[in-house]
Motif scaffolding. Structure first.
Motif, PDB file in Angstrom:
ATOM      1  N   HIS A 132       0.841  -1.205   0.000  1.00  0.00           N
ATOM      2  CA  HIS A 132       0.000   0.000   0.000  1.00  0.00           C
ATOM      3  C   HIS A 132       0.879   1.260   0.000  1.00  0.00           C
ATOM      4  O   HIS A 132       0.609   2.215  -0.742  1.00  0.00           O
ATOM      5  CB  HIS A 132      -0.930  -0.002   1.211  1.00  0.00           C
ATOM      6  N   LEU A 133       1.936   1.270   0.820  1.00  0.00           N
ATOM      7  CA  LEU A 133       2.847   2.408   0.876  1.00  0.00           C
ATOM      8  C   LEU A 133       3.497   2.651  -0.479  1.00  0.00           C
ATOM      9  O   LEU A 133       3.487   3.779  -0.990  1.00  0.00           O
ATOM     10  CB  LEU A 133       3.932   2.167   1.935  1.00  0.00           C
ATOM     11  N   ALA A 134       4.049   1.613  -1.067  1.00  0.00           N
ATOM     12  CA  ALA A 134       4.719   1.760  -2.364  1.00  0.00           C
ATOM     13  C   ALA A 134       3.724   2.176  -3.443  1.00  0.00           C
ATOM     14  O   ALA A 134       4.038   3.025  -4.286  1.00  0.00           O
ATOM     15  CB  ALA A 134       5.417   0.458  -2.748  1.00  0.00           C
ATOM     16  N   SER A 135       2.531   1.612  -3.409  1.00  0.00           N
ATOM     17  CA  SER A 135       1.515   1.949  -4.412  1.00  0.00           C
ATOM     18  C   SER A 135       1.036   3.392  -4.285  1.00  0.00           C
ATOM     19  O   SER A 135       0.658   4.016  -5.271  1.00  0.00           O
ATOM     20  CB  SER A 135       0.315   1.012  -4.283  1.00  0.00           C
ATOM     21  N   ALA A 136       1.068   3.925  -3.079  1.00  0.00           N
ATOM     22  CA  ALA A 136       0.637   5.309  -2.860  1.00  0.00           C
ATOM     23  C   ALA A 136       1.736   6.313  -3.199  1.00  0.00           C
ATOM     24  O   ALA A 136       1.451   7.388  -3.748  1.00  0.00           O
ATOM     25  CB  ALA A 136       0.206   5.492  -1.403  1.00  0.00           C
ATOM     26  N   CYS A 137       2.976   5.983  -2.906  1.00  0.00           N
ATOM     27  CA  CYS A 137       4.068   6.952  -3.048  1.00  0.00           C
ATOM     28  C   CYS A 137       4.789   6.878  -4.395  1.00  0.00           C
ATOM     29  O   CYS A 137       5.213   7.913  -4.916  1.00  0.00           O
ATOM     30  CB  CYS A 137       5.080   6.761  -1.920  1.00  0.00           C
ATOM     31  N   HIS A 138       4.940   5.695  -4.937  1.00  0.00           N
ATOM     32  CA  HIS A 138       5.708   5.561  -6.175  1.00  0.00           C
ATOM     33  C   HIS A 138       5.141   6.401  -7.329  1.00  0.00           C
ATOM     34  O   HIS A 138       5.920   7.036  -8.051  1.00  0.00           O
ATOM     35  CB  HIS A 138       5.848   4.088  -6.562  1.00  0.00           C
ATOM     36  N   PRO A 139       3.834   6.459  -7.533  1.00  0.00           N
ATOM     37  CA  PRO A 139       3.329   7.300  -8.629  1.00  0.00           C
ATOM     38  C   PRO A 139       3.732   8.776  -8.493  1.00  0.00           C
ATOM     39  O   PRO A 139       3.978   9.450  -9.503  1.00  0.00           O
ATOM     40  CB  PRO A 139       1.810   7.136  -8.549  1.00  0.00           C
ATOM     41  N   GLN A 140       3.831   9.274  -7.279  1.00  0.00           N
ATOM     42  CA  GLN A 140       4.263  10.658  -7.093  1.00  0.00           C
ATOM     43  C   GLN A 140       5.737  10.819  -7.464  1.00  0.00           C
ATOM     44  O   GLN A 140       6.127  11.831  -8.045  1.00  0.00           O
ATOM     45  CB  GLN A 140       4.017  11.110  -5.653  1.00  0.00           C
ATOM     46  N   THR A 141       6.532   9.816  -7.149  1.00  0.00           N
ATOM     47  CA  THR A 141       7.943   9.858  -7.531  1.00  0.00           C
ATOM     48  C   THR A 141       8.074   9.821  -9.047  1.00  0.00           C
ATOM     49  O   THR A 141       8.902  10.532  -9.627  1.00  0.00           O
ATOM     50  CB  THR A 141       8.713   8.697  -6.876  1.00  0.00           C
ATOM     51  N   LEU A 142       7.256   9.017  -9.697  1.00  0.00           N
ATOM     52  CA  LEU A 142       7.262   8.988 -11.159  1.00  0.00           C
ATOM     53  C   LEU A 142       6.875  10.352 -11.723  1.00  0.00           C
ATOM     54  O   LEU A 142       7.437  10.804 -12.728  1.00  0.00           O
ATOM     55  CB  LEU A 142       6.318   7.900 -11.683  1.00  0.00           C
ATOM     56  N   ARG A 143       5.947  11.026 -11.083  1.00  0.00           N
ATOM     57  CA  ARG A 143       5.537  12.361 -11.514  1.00  0.00           C
ATOM     58  C   ARG A 143       6.684  13.362 -11.336  1.00  0.00           C
ATOM     59  O   ARG A 143       6.888  14.236 -12.165  1.00  0.00           O
ATOM     60  CB  ARG A 143       4.291  12.810 -10.732  1.00  0.00           C
ATOM     61  N   GLN A 144       7.453  13.225 -10.257  1.00  0.00           N
ATOM     62  CA  GLN A 144       8.623  14.076 -10.062  1.00  0.00           C
ATOM     63  C   GLN A 144       9.613  13.874 -11.213  1.00  0.00           C
ATOM     64  O   GLN A 144      10.164  14.838 -11.743  1.00  0.00           O
ATOM     65  CB  GLN A 144       9.307  13.755  -8.723  1.00  0.00           C
ATOM     66  N   MET A 145       9.813  12.629 -11.605  1.00  0.00           N
ATOM     67  CA  MET A 145      10.709  12.320 -12.719  1.00  0.00           C
ATOM     68  C   MET A 145      10.191  12.925 -14.025  1.00  0.00           C
ATOM     69  O   MET A 145      10.974  13.488 -14.799  1.00  0.00           O
ATOM     70  CB  MET A 145      10.847  10.800 -12.900  1.00  0.00           C
TER      71      MET A 145
END
Length: 163
Positions: A132-145
């Protein structure tokens, strides 16, 4: 220390560094309004990731502490403001911006890889909380990229050919 706790620790350190770097870039390029405002917003995401990682790590017996100290006030704010003014008057602020965007992109990319590793480990160990943590945070990191990549693509042609 197992692989999951090692990944949590590494990701916590990476998100903490990215939050700091995004804030520094926002201040350094204060006169570039889009950069200033978007980088500030993206730093908030990384601060939230740091908080959530620390919370989750506690469930795994790992103490990562809280979010980084807010250095937005006092002497640090004054120094960042003066640095931003100095950069605005230098002849090559565009090249500095490109360098900063490149460094932000590399930091976000590294974090993205760690989020992916954490998600894979969560699936393998059937740890719903980690997933759940990775699924919630990873998309935001991808958006930063994506933001840093888009900014580099948009700015590079003019800045690199006008030297």
């Amino acid at each position: 220390m197992n692989g999951i706790t090692l990944t949590l620790r590494t990701l916590h350190r990476g998100e903490r560094r990215l939050a700091h770097d995004l804030t520094a870039v926002a201040e350094r390029h204060r006169t570039e309004h889009e950069v200033h405002h978007v980088a500030t917003d993206l730093a908030r995401w990384s601060h939230e990731h740091v908080r959530r990682l620390a919370e989750t790590a506690g469930h795994h017996g790992l103490d990562l502490g809280g979010p980084p100290d807010d250095a937005s006030g006092g002497v640090f704010a004054s120094l960042r403001e003066k640095a931003a003014e100095a950069v605005a008057h230098r002849p090559e602020p565009g090249l500095l911006l490109l360098r900063d965007l490149r460094e932000l992109h590399l930091g976000a990319t590294e974090n993205s890889l760690h989020w992916e590793m954490l998600a894979q480990a969560a699936q393998a160990s059937k740890d719903g909380g980690l997933l759940h943590l990775a699924s919630a945070c990873h998309p935001q990191t991808l958006r930063q990229m994506r933001w840093t990549n888009t900014m580099i693509k948009n700015l590079s042609p003019q800045l690199l050919t006008s030297l």
